[in-house]
Each structure stands twice: as C-alpha cells, then as structure tokens.
Design a protein around this motif. Structure first.
Motif, PDB file in Angstrom:
ATOM      1  N   LEU A 141      48.355  72.979  87.291  1.00 35.39           N
ATOM      2  CA  LEU A 141      49.131  73.381  86.113  1.00 35.39           C
ATOM      3  C   LEU A 141      48.467  72.920  84.818  1.00 35.39           C
ATOM      4  O   LEU A 141      48.438  73.664  83.832  1.00 35.39           O
ATOM      5  N   SER A 142      47.933  71.714  84.816  1.00 37.23           N
ATOM      6  CA  SER A 142      47.256  71.212  83.613  1.00 37.23           C
ATOM      7  C   SER A 142      46.022  72.048  83.296  1.00 37.23           C
ATOM      8  O   SER A 142      45.813  72.459  82.149  1.00 37.23           O
ATOM      9  N   LEU A 143      45.215  72.298  84.306  1.00 37.64           N
ATOM     10  CA  LEU A 143      44.001  73.073  84.097  1.00 37.64           C
ATOM     11  C   LEU A 143      44.328  74.493  83.628  1.00 37.64           C
ATOM     12  O   LEU A 143      43.745  74.990  82.658  1.00 37.64           O
ATOM     13  N   ALA A 144      45.278  75.126  84.295  1.00 37.03           N
ATOM     14  CA  ALA A 144      45.648  76.492  83.910  1.00 37.03           C
ATOM     15  C   ALA A 144      46.243  76.528  82.507  1.00 37.03           C
ATOM     16  O   ALA A 144      45.967  77.451  81.733  1.00 37.03           O
ATOM     17  N   SER A 145      47.030  75.532  82.163  1.00 35.20           N
ATOM     18  CA  SER A 145      47.632  75.492  80.829  1.00 35.20           C
ATOM     19  C   SER A 145      46.572  75.338  79.746  1.00 35.20           C
ATOM     20  O   SER A 145      46.619  76.021  78.722  1.00 35.20           O
ATOM     21  N   VAL A 146      45.621  74.457  79.978  1.00 35.84           N
ATOM     22  CA  VAL A 146      44.542  74.274  79.005  1.00 35.84           C
ATOM     23  C   VAL A 146      43.742  75.564  78.857  1.00 35.84           C
ATOM     24  O   VAL A 146      43.409  75.982  77.744  1.00 35.84           O
ATOM     25  N   LEU A 167      45.782  81.808  73.666  1.00 32.65           N
ATOM     26  CA  LEU A 167      47.014  81.667  72.895  1.00 32.65           C
ATOM     27  C   LEU A 167      46.711  81.403  71.423  1.00 32.65           C
ATOM     28  O   LEU A 167      47.427  81.853  70.540  1.00 32.65           O
ATOM     29  N   ILE A 168      45.636  80.705  71.166  1.00 29.14           N
ATOM     30  CA  ILE A 168      45.252  80.375  69.800  1.00 29.14           C
ATOM     31  C   ILE A 168      44.606  81.567  69.091  1.00 29.14           C
ATOM     32  O   ILE A 168      44.896  81.819  67.926  1.00 29.14           O
ATOM     33  N   ILE A 169      43.773  82.335  69.797  1.00 32.42           N
ATOM     34  CA  ILE A 169      42.962  83.343  69.104  1.00 32.42           C
ATOM     35  C   ILE A 169      43.504  84.773  69.153  1.00 32.42           C
ATOM     36  O   ILE A 169      43.047  85.612  68.397  1.00 32.42           O
ATOM     37  N   LEU A 170      44.460  85.057  70.007  1.00 35.89           N
ATOM     38  CA  LEU A 170      44.929  86.433  70.154  1.00 35.89           C
ATOM     39  C   LEU A 170      46.011  86.799  69.137  1.00 35.89           C
ATOM     40  O   LEU A 170      46.624  85.936  68.517  1.00 35.89           O
ATOM     41  N   ALA A 171      46.236  88.102  69.038  1.00 41.57           N
ATOM     42  CA  ALA A 171      47.276  88.632  68.153  1.00 41.57           C
ATOM     43  C   ALA A 171      48.659  88.213  68.672  1.00 41.57           C
ATOM     44  O   ALA A 171      48.819  87.896  69.861  1.00 41.57           O
ATOM     45  N   TRP A 229      50.014  89.595  72.053  1.00 42.50           N
ATOM     46  CA  TRP A 229      49.349  89.043  73.225  1.00 42.50           C
ATOM     47  C   TRP A 229      49.739  87.592  73.450  1.00 42.50           C
ATOM     48  O   TRP A 229      49.762  87.119  74.583  1.00 42.50           O
ATOM     49  N   LYS A 230      50.053  86.884  72.380  1.00 41.43           N
ATOM     50  CA  LYS A 230      50.528  85.508  72.533  1.00 41.43           C
ATOM     51  C   LYS A 230      51.826  85.478  73.324  1.00 41.43           C
ATOM     52  O   LYS A 230      52.048  84.598  74.153  1.00 41.43           O
ATOM     53  N   LEU A 231      52.666  86.476  73.088  1.00 42.01           N
ATOM     54  CA  LEU A 231      53.917  86.588  73.829  1.00 42.01           C
ATOM     55  C   LEU A 231      53.644  86.795  75.325  1.00 42.01           C
ATOM     56  O   LEU A 231      54.322  86.204  76.172  1.00 42.01           O
ATOM     57  N   VAL A 232      52.655  87.612  75.630  1.00 38.71           N
ATOM     58  CA  VAL A 232      52.270  87.857  77.029  1.00 38.71           C
ATOM     59  C   VAL A 232      51.769  86.555  77.657  1.00 38.71           C
ATOM     60  O   VAL A 232      52.165  86.210  78.786  1.00 38.71           O
ATOM     61  N   ILE A 233      50.924  85.819  76.949  1.00 36.78           N
ATOM     62  CA  ILE A 233      50.381  84.556  77.467  1.00 36.78           C
ATOM     63  C   ILE A 233      51.507  83.549  77.702  1.00 36.78           C
ATOM     64  O   ILE A 233      51.547  82.869  78.729  1.00 36.78           O
ATOM     65  N   VAL A 234      52.447  83.465  76.780  1.00 40.14           N
ATOM     66  CA  VAL A 234      53.587  82.560  76.946  1.00 40.14           C
ATOM     67  C   VAL A 234      54.406  82.974  78.167  1.00 40.14           C
ATOM     68  O   VAL A 234      54.844  82.132  78.956  1.00 40.14           O
ATOM     69  N   GLY A 235      54.591  84.266  78.366  1.00 42.61           N
ATOM     70  CA  GLY A 235      55.295  84.761  79.557  1.00 42.61           C
ATOM     71  C   GLY A 235      54.579  84.380  80.840  1.00 42.61           C
ATOM     72  O   GLY A 235      55.206  83.966  81.821  1.00 42.61           O
ATOM     73  N   VAL A 236      53.251  84.494  80.847  1.00 41.42           N
ATOM     74  CA  VAL A 236      52.460  84.095  82.014  1.00 41.42           C
ATOM     75  C   VAL A 236      52.624  82.601  82.265  1.00 41.42           C
ATOM     76  O   VAL A 236      52.795  82.167  83.416  1.00 41.42           O
ATOM     77  N   MET A 237      52.606  81.817  81.214  1.00 44.47           N
ATOM     78  CA  MET A 237      52.755  80.360  81.373  1.00 44.47           C
ATOM     79  C   MET A 237      54.138  79.995  81.912  1.00 44.47           C
ATOM     80  O   MET A 237      54.256  79.135  82.786  1.00 44.47           O
ATOM     81  N   ILE A 238      55.162  80.651  81.398  1.00 47.99           N
ATOM     82  CA  ILE A 238      56.525  80.383  81.892  1.00 47.99           C
ATOM     83  C   ILE A 238      56.628  80.734  83.367  1.00 47.99           C
ATOM     84  O   ILE A 238      57.166  79.959  84.165  1.00 47.99           O
ATOM     85  N   PHE A 239      56.086  81.899  83.751  1.00 46.81           N
ATOM     86  CA  PHE A 239      56.123  82.292  85.160  1.00 46.81           C
ATOM     87  C   PHE A 239      55.327  81.315  86.022  1.00 46.81           C
ATOM     88  O   PHE A 239      55.770  80.943  87.116  1.00 46.81           O
ATOM     89  N   MET A 240      54.167  80.883  85.520  1.00 46.04           N
ATOM     90  CA  MET A 240      53.327  79.950  86.268  1.00 46.04           C
ATOM     91  C   MET A 240      54.084  78.651  86.543  1.00 46.04           C
ATOM     92  O   MET A 240      54.110  78.168  87.675  1.00 46.04           O
TER      93      MET A 240
END
Length: 123
Positions: free
Chosen positions: A77-82, A88-92, A95-106
């Motif tokens: 989880l730590s590695l995947a989150s990093v 998450l920092i560089i995308l529009a 797409w940040k919303l998509v990344i946050v959704g992936v993290m929540i599911f993970m």
C-alpha cells in the motif's frame, strides 16, 4: 496464442525478479500476472512457476488463501500510494479524481477483502 502467453509471462516474471531489488517495481502483482500467463501457456510452465522461490515468497499465500501478512500489506500500500502520488500531482483535475478513486478502491480492497495473517499463521 500459447507463445504469446509464454512471452508475456516470461517478461512479467523477469520484471518480478527485478522488483525484488528495485523498489519501483511491484513484485507481488507481477508474480501473480506471470503465474496466470505462464499457466495459460502450458501446464508445464504452470508447475514451474508455482515451484519457484519467488512465487513461494511473494504470491503463494495470496493465491491459496487470499491473505497477506500485515507487513506485506503495509509495504504494498505504501509503495502503490507513493507511485500514485506522482500522477496525482501532475495530471488535470478530472484525472486526479480518477487517481483518488483508484487509491480509495486499493485501500478498500487491501483492508476489507484480503485477510491479514500473522507470521505464525503463515508457517
């Protein structure tokens, strides 16, 4: 098609072995992918992959019991989150919303769907 599965499985296994030494590559998912692909290519390669020390150490518990040790869960989880923080920092914003959704599911999947075992249970 079997040759295609074999080639992809061999590449995934090679990357999994590299992932043991390079913290950027996720070893466990790559071992699981290589086991799936090599198993599709032939029963001989399926037997081979499931008898390797890499499979035994990184994927056997998850495949057989859908379980992981707490330490392995925290590490993954730590590695995947990093790794997910970079896009998450560089995308529009969309797409940040998509990344946050992936993290929540993970986090949901690792916490609620994968059983945590103690080192004593593992042996």
């Amino acid at each position: 098609m079997r040759v295609f599965y074999f080639l992809l499985g061999a590449i995934a296994f090679g990357l999994a072995v590299l992932g043991i030494f390079l913290p950027v590559l996720p070893t466990t998912p790559l071992v699981l992918l290589s086991a799936f692909l090599l198993g599709k290519s032939s029963s001989r390669f399926n037997r081979w992959i499931t008898n390797t020390w890499v499979y035994e150490k990184y994927a056997k518990d998850f495949v057989e019991h859908r379980s992981m040790s707490l330490g392995r869960k925290i590490f993954l989880l730590s590695l995947a989150s990093v790794m997910l923080l970079f896009p998450l920092i560089i995308l529009a914003p969309l797409w940040k919303l998509v990344i946050v959704g992936v993290m929540i599911f993970m986090y949901y999947y690792f916490i609620c769907r994968i059983k945590t075992i103690s080192p004593q249970e593992k042996n």
